[in-house]
Scaffold this active site. Structure first.
Site: not given
Ligand code: EPU
Length: 443
Positions: A23-24, A94, A118, A123-124, A126, A311
């Site tokens: 998916k990702n 998202r 989700c 999940r900001p 920023d 995950d």
């Molecule tokens: N974060 C911030 N600010 C930002 C960006 C991230 O505070 O601007 C925080 C997030 O809230 C989190 C942490 O930093 O606590 C890490 O976030 P990251 O951006 O690395 O994760 P993501 O890109 O939102 C992706 C996957 C997730 C997977 C994580 C870790 C996708 C669409 N989502 O999330 O997958 O758990 O990386 O590898 O690729 C899922 O498939 O259910 C899922 C949640």
């Protein structure tokens, strides 16, 4: 609408299951295809709700994307005529903020609502907004409309330095920089392997992106053109789900299409608790409960790649309810990734939240840790629990698969509500479980 499963659990599951496309990776490559000139063919795209919602979103901006067979998708690159995402369509997914890249490439501006998806803590975005600003993209957020307004005034060029890494944030910067006239360096880029698949997809179409550890360098190119179709590799999170299912139901399952380097930490963990993980030919692996033994408790903490992935911890928790002794799971990446705990207690699981002191929480946790705020980042699981049936409600995707596994482990009948959340990320879930001998139907 049918949005629940009835599951009769308590059986050892066995047989073979084939993993679907990740998916990702699928979601990102589909959006990146909008940066291309001409058609883009993607193979092994999973038929899941998140993909469906994304295709609806693409159609809502005038784009063209259609399946040409079950898992083969054709997208018309560069073909869309709006720079604004509709709030309703975008709120369902998202990754909608990745549309900043194709919109800015085509119109030099973008209007994107606050992302949905989700609910794993706040999940900001920023870090992502700051990164865009460091490339001289103007970004303003209007609280009244709930939209981000972005504008590019000069070429995208320069240095992005993430204080803490972000997986999708790294991917957005790559997509913003790949076509243009500048050069962008990303420092402290996320290490997740899905990013390398995206890089590979773009490089095969003429991009010039290089990764050296957590430094990524993008030399912008004039255009991207696909030469040959691109196949999405299998989903490492789906693998984790079926591995937990095999061991927690004391069964044995052959999983095909496994990409070993994506799940090395998981295989190591399976072996460390006494589970059997045997590599077969052609990317097949057999995971089994030890025939003359039992599983042992273990303490894990989630980490970015190549560590134990966030995950994986929800399905892994079910496994630990069946292991001998007390285990601990410590979540470092997201806040609020334990939505399944209260639900599991309804089935008789003995799990409690615990506090683990860490030296430098701001550094240790990957979310934006705030002093003085209460967090629930660790749980203790008492093993060898006989789970019984119950009524469960899903709150997020991985928790969804976890609750379905728990119901398959539990003796008796369970109802699992809100399964549309699970189906956002799992292709043919019911069919795959039935093929493994599970008693599951949708109501
Ligand atoms: N974060 C911030 N600010 C930002 C960006 C991230 O505070 O601007 C925080 C997030 O809230 C989190 C942490 O930093 O606590 C890490 O976030 P990251 O951006 O690395 O994760 P993501 O890109 O939102 C992706 C996957 C997730 C997977 C994580 C870790 C996708 C669409 N989502 O999330 O997958 O758990 O990386 O590898 O690729 C899922 O498939 O259910 C899922 C949640």
């Amino acid at each position: 609408m049918e949005d629940a499963y009835i599951i009769k659990g308590g059986k050892r599951l066995g047989g073979e299951v084939e993993l679907s496309g990740a998916k990702n990776i699928a979601l990102k490559t589909i959006i990146a295809a909008l940066l291309f000139d001409g058609p883009v063919i993607l193979e092994n795209i999973p038929r899941i709700r998140d993909v469906e919602e994304l295709l609806n979103l693409i159609k809502s901006i005038g784009g063209r994307a259609e399946f040409i067979n079950v898992n083969k998708l054709k997208i018309e690159g560069g073909c869309f005529d709006k720079n604004r995402l509709d709030f309703v369509f975008a709120s369902k997914i998202r990754v909608s903020f990745l549309f900043f890249a194709p919109f800015i490439l085509k119109f030099n501006s973008a209007e994107i609502p606050n992302p949905g998806g989700c609910r794993l803590g706040l999940r900001p975005i920023d870090r992502i907004v700051d990164a865009m600003k460091s490339l001289s993209i103007q970004v303003n957020y209007e609280t009244t409309s709930g939209y981000y307004y972005a504008k590019k005034n000069s070429k995208i060029d320069g240095l992005v330095k993430f204080n803490k890494p972000t997986h999708t944030g790294t991917e957005l910067i790559i997509m913003l920089a790949v076509v243009g006239e500048g050069q962008v360096i990303i420092e402290n880029a996320a290490m997740e392997p899905e990013i390398d698949d995206l890089i590979n997809f773009l490089n095969l179409a003429g991009a010039r992106i290089e990764r050296r550890g957590n430094l990524i360098q993008i030399y912008s190119v004039k255009s991207l053109k696909q030469k040959t179709s691109f196949k999405i590799v299998s989903d490492r999170n789906e693998a984790a789900t079926y591995i937990s299912l095999a061991l927690a139901t004391k069964g044995n399952i052959v999983i095909s299409n496994i990409e070993k380097h994506y799940i090395q930490a998981l295989i190591k963990s399976v072996k460390s608790i006494g589970g059997l993980a045997e590599e077969k030919k052609n990317k097949k692996w057999k995971f089994s409960y030890p025939p003359f033994g039992e599983l042992n408790a273990v303490n894990i903490e989630t980490s970015p790649y190549p560590g134990f992935m966030t995950d994986w911890q929800p399905p892994w928790a079910i496994l630990l309810t069946q292991a001998r002794g007390e285990s601990i799971i410590h979540e470092r990446i997201f806040e609020n990734r334990f939505s399944y705990v209260e639900e599991l207690k309804k089935l008789g699981a003995q799990i409690e939240f615990i506090t683990i002191k860490v030296n430098d929480p701001k550094k240790y946790y990957h979310f934006n840790y705030e002093e003085g705020k209460e967090y629930q980042q660790a749980i203790k699981i008492i093993g060898q629990q006989q789970l019984h049936g119950g009524v469960l409600t899903i709150a997020d995707l991985r928790a969804g698969a976890t609750l379905a596994i728990a119901a398959l482990v539990a003796e008796g009948e369970s109802v699992v509500n809100n399964v549309s959340i699970l189906e956002r990320g799992y292709e043919n879930f019911i069919e795959k479980i039935q093929k493994l001998g599970g008693n599951i139907k949708k109501i």
